[in-house]
Design a protein around this motif. Structure first.
Motif, PDB file in Angstrom:
ATOM      1  N   TRP A  42       0.775  -1.236   0.000  1.00 40.15           N
ATOM      2  CA  TRP A  42       0.000   0.000   0.000  1.00 40.15           C
ATOM      3  C   TRP A  42       0.806   1.287   0.000  1.00 40.15           C
ATOM      4  O   TRP A  42       0.284   2.370   0.270  1.00 40.15           O
ATOM      5  CB  TRP A  42      -0.998  -0.007   1.145  1.00 40.15           C
ATOM      6  CG  TRP A  42      -0.434  -0.320   2.506  1.00 40.15           C
ATOM      7  CD1 TRP A  42      -0.222  -1.563   3.042  1.00 40.15           C
ATOM      8  CD2 TRP A  42      -0.034   0.613   3.516  1.00 40.15           C
ATOM      9  NE1 TRP A  42       0.282  -1.454   4.318  1.00 40.15           N
ATOM     10  CE2 TRP A  42       0.408  -0.122   4.624  1.00 40.15           C
ATOM     11  CE3 TRP A  42      -0.009   2.000   3.583  1.00 40.15           C
ATOM     12  CZ2 TRP A  42       0.876   0.477   5.789  1.00 40.15           C
ATOM     13  CZ3 TRP A  42       0.450   2.606   4.743  1.00 40.15           C
ATOM     14  CH2 TRP A  42       0.883   1.842   5.829  1.00 40.15           C
ATOM     15  N   CYS A  43       2.067   1.227  -0.391  1.00 37.32           N
ATOM     16  CA  CYS A  43       2.856   2.466  -0.443  1.00 37.32           C
ATOM     17  C   CYS A  43       2.231   3.468  -1.416  1.00 37.32           C
ATOM     18  O   CYS A  43       2.122   4.657  -1.115  1.00 37.32           O
ATOM     19  CB  CYS A  43       4.311   2.193  -0.793  1.00 37.32           C
ATOM     20  SG  CYS A  43       4.599   1.363  -2.368  1.00 37.32           S
ATOM     21  N   ASN A 117       3.661   1.769   4.309  1.00 41.93           N
ATOM     22  CA  ASN A 117       4.043   0.364   4.156  1.00 41.93           C
ATOM     23  C   ASN A 117       5.544   0.159   4.285  1.00 41.93           C
ATOM     24  O   ASN A 117       6.173  -0.495   3.462  1.00 41.93           O
ATOM     25  CB  ASN A 117       3.533  -0.210   2.830  1.00 41.93           C
ATOM     26  CG  ASN A 117       3.378  -1.714   2.907  1.00 41.93           C
ATOM     27  OD1 ASN A 117       3.232  -2.275   3.980  1.00 41.93           O
ATOM     28  ND2 ASN A 117       3.417  -2.360   1.765  1.00 41.93           N
ATOM     29  N   THR A 118       6.099   0.718   5.339  1.00 44.93           N
ATOM     30  CA  THR A 118       7.519   0.571   5.621  1.00 44.93           C
ATOM     31  C   THR A 118       7.698   0.411   7.133  1.00 44.93           C
ATOM     32  O   THR A 118       6.740   0.501   7.884  1.00 44.93           O
ATOM     33  CB  THR A 118       8.320   1.774   5.077  1.00 44.93           C
ATOM     34  OG1 THR A 118       9.706   1.475   5.106  1.00 44.93           O
ATOM     35  CG2 THR A 118       8.029   3.049   5.847  1.00 44.93           C
ATOM     36  N   SER A 119       8.917   0.136   7.550  1.00 51.28           N
ATOM     37  CA  SER A 119       9.237   0.059   8.978  1.00 51.28           C
ATOM     38  C   SER A 119      10.740   0.133   9.123  1.00 51.28           C
ATOM     39  O   SER A 119      11.462   0.225   8.137  1.00 51.28           O
ATOM     40  CB  SER A 119       8.710  -1.239   9.596  1.00 51.28           C
ATOM     41  OG  SER A 119       9.477  -2.342   9.167  1.00 51.28           O
ATOM     42  N   ASP A 120      11.203   0.051  10.350  1.00 48.87           N
ATOM     43  CA  ASP A 120      12.644  -0.003  10.570  1.00 48.87           C
ATOM     44  C   ASP A 120      13.211  -1.355  10.152  1.00 48.87           C
ATOM     45  O   ASP A 120      14.395  -1.481   9.901  1.00 48.87           O
ATOM     46  CB  ASP A 120      12.969   0.262  12.044  1.00 48.87           C
ATOM     47  CG  ASP A 120      12.713   1.710  12.424  1.00 48.87           C
ATOM     48  OD1 ASP A 120      12.823   2.587  11.539  1.00 48.87           O
ATOM     49  OD2 ASP A 120      12.395   1.965  13.593  1.00 48.87           O
ATOM     50  N   LYS A 121      12.355  -2.382  10.068  1.00 51.08           N
ATOM     51  CA  LYS A 121      12.821  -3.734   9.751  1.00 51.08           C
ATOM     52  C   LYS A 121      12.626  -4.110   8.285  1.00 51.08           C
ATOM     53  O   LYS A 121      13.253  -5.028   7.794  1.00 51.08           O
ATOM     54  CB  LYS A 121      12.093  -4.750  10.626  1.00 51.08           C
ATOM     55  CG  LYS A 121      12.413  -4.572  12.097  1.00 51.08           C
ATOM     56  CD  LYS A 121      11.632  -5.524  12.954  1.00 51.08           C
ATOM     57  CE  LYS A 121      11.947  -5.251  14.421  1.00 51.08           C
ATOM     58  NZ  LYS A 121      11.123  -5.991  15.323  1.00 51.08           N
ATOM     59  N   VAL A 129       3.215   3.951   8.441  1.00 49.31           N
ATOM     60  CA  VAL A 129       3.557   5.237   7.825  1.00 49.31           C
ATOM     61  C   VAL A 129       4.674   5.843   8.655  1.00 49.31           C
ATOM     62  O   VAL A 129       4.548   5.979   9.874  1.00 49.31           O
ATOM     63  CB  VAL A 129       2.344   6.189   7.775  1.00 49.31           C
ATOM     64  CG1 VAL A 129       2.763   7.561   7.244  1.00 49.31           C
ATOM     65  CG2 VAL A 129       1.225   5.597   6.931  1.00 49.31           C
ATOM     66  N   MET A 130       5.773   6.183   7.978  1.00 51.13           N
ATOM     67  CA  MET A 130       6.957   6.679   8.682  1.00 51.13           C
ATOM     68  C   MET A 130       7.664   7.776   7.892  1.00 51.13           C
ATOM     69  O   MET A 130       7.492   7.885   6.680  1.00 51.13           O
ATOM     70  CB  MET A 130       7.984   5.550   8.875  1.00 51.13           C
ATOM     71  CG  MET A 130       7.546   4.418   9.746  1.00 51.13           C
ATOM     72  SD  MET A 130       8.865   3.188   9.931  1.00 51.13           S
ATOM     73  CE  MET A 130      10.006   4.091  10.979  1.00 51.13           C
ATOM     74  N   VAL A 131       8.511   8.500   8.594  1.00 50.09           N
ATOM     75  CA  VAL A 131       9.489   9.384   7.980  1.00 50.09           C
ATOM     76  C   VAL A 131      10.774   8.574   7.890  1.00 50.09           C
ATOM     77  O   VAL A 131      11.182   7.936   8.874  1.00 50.09           O
ATOM     78  CB  VAL A 131       9.719  10.655   8.829  1.00 50.09           C
ATOM     79  CG1 VAL A 131      10.837  11.501   8.252  1.00 50.09           C
ATOM     80  CG2 VAL A 131       8.430  11.446   8.950  1.00 50.09           C
TER      81      VAL A 131
END
Length: 166
Positions: A42-43, A117-121, A129-131
């Protein structure tokens, strides 16, 4: 106070409010629901949902390679990033994009993004949802949307709170 509908400032206000959003497992999100792509990465749906909420003309990026192609066909695909661009990425050195993020800051070797659709891993399927700070070498191209003119300041990032699934 909301910035003008269709402006980059308004889009960033919408996106910043979503930082910390976490999917229900298996890619179930309000972003996917809105674009009939629930259960899929879902990015791109995140980017399109935010654009729609902000009144920015939506170029369909639900399928990331299709989004890049649409920008190319409109002669709005670039190699040099600019704040507000959609950055198309490939994490394996290839040329076909596999992830998309919004450029919010351009530095010498890195690009700060807001992405879904991202993460630190996980680079491209992490469920949040991240910066992110991404090395410029990950980007294969940049799609440049049309924004309504706005001469004010862009909104600043604040420390996000974790958002519940919606």
């Amino acid at each position: 106070m909301e910035s003008p509908k269709g402006s980059l400032a308004r889009l960033l206000e919408v996106m910043i409010a979503e930082i910390g959003y976490v999917e229900t497992p298996d890619n179930i999100t309000k972003f996917g629901k809105a674009f009939r792509a629930d259960g899929k990465p879902w990015c791109g749906s995140f980017q399109n949902w935010c654009e729609k909420q902000a009144g920015v003309k939506v170029v369909n990026t639900v399928w990331t390679p299709g989004g890049e192609l649409a920008y190319k066909e409109m002669n709005k695909l670039h190699k040099t990033p600019k704040v507000g661009d959609l950055g198309f990425m490939n994490f394996n050195g290839g040329k076909k994009p596999e992830h998309v993020a919004r450029v919010i800051e351009v530095n010498k070797d890195t690009i700060k993004t807001i992405e879904g659709n991202t993460s630190d891993k996980s680079q491209a399927n992490g469920g949040m949802v991240m910066v992110k700070d991404r090395h410029i070498s990950l980007f294969v191209s940049f799609g440049r949307p049309d924004f309504v003119e706005f001469s004010g300041d862009l909104p600043k990032l604040s420390t996000p709170k974790k958002k519940d699934k919606k």
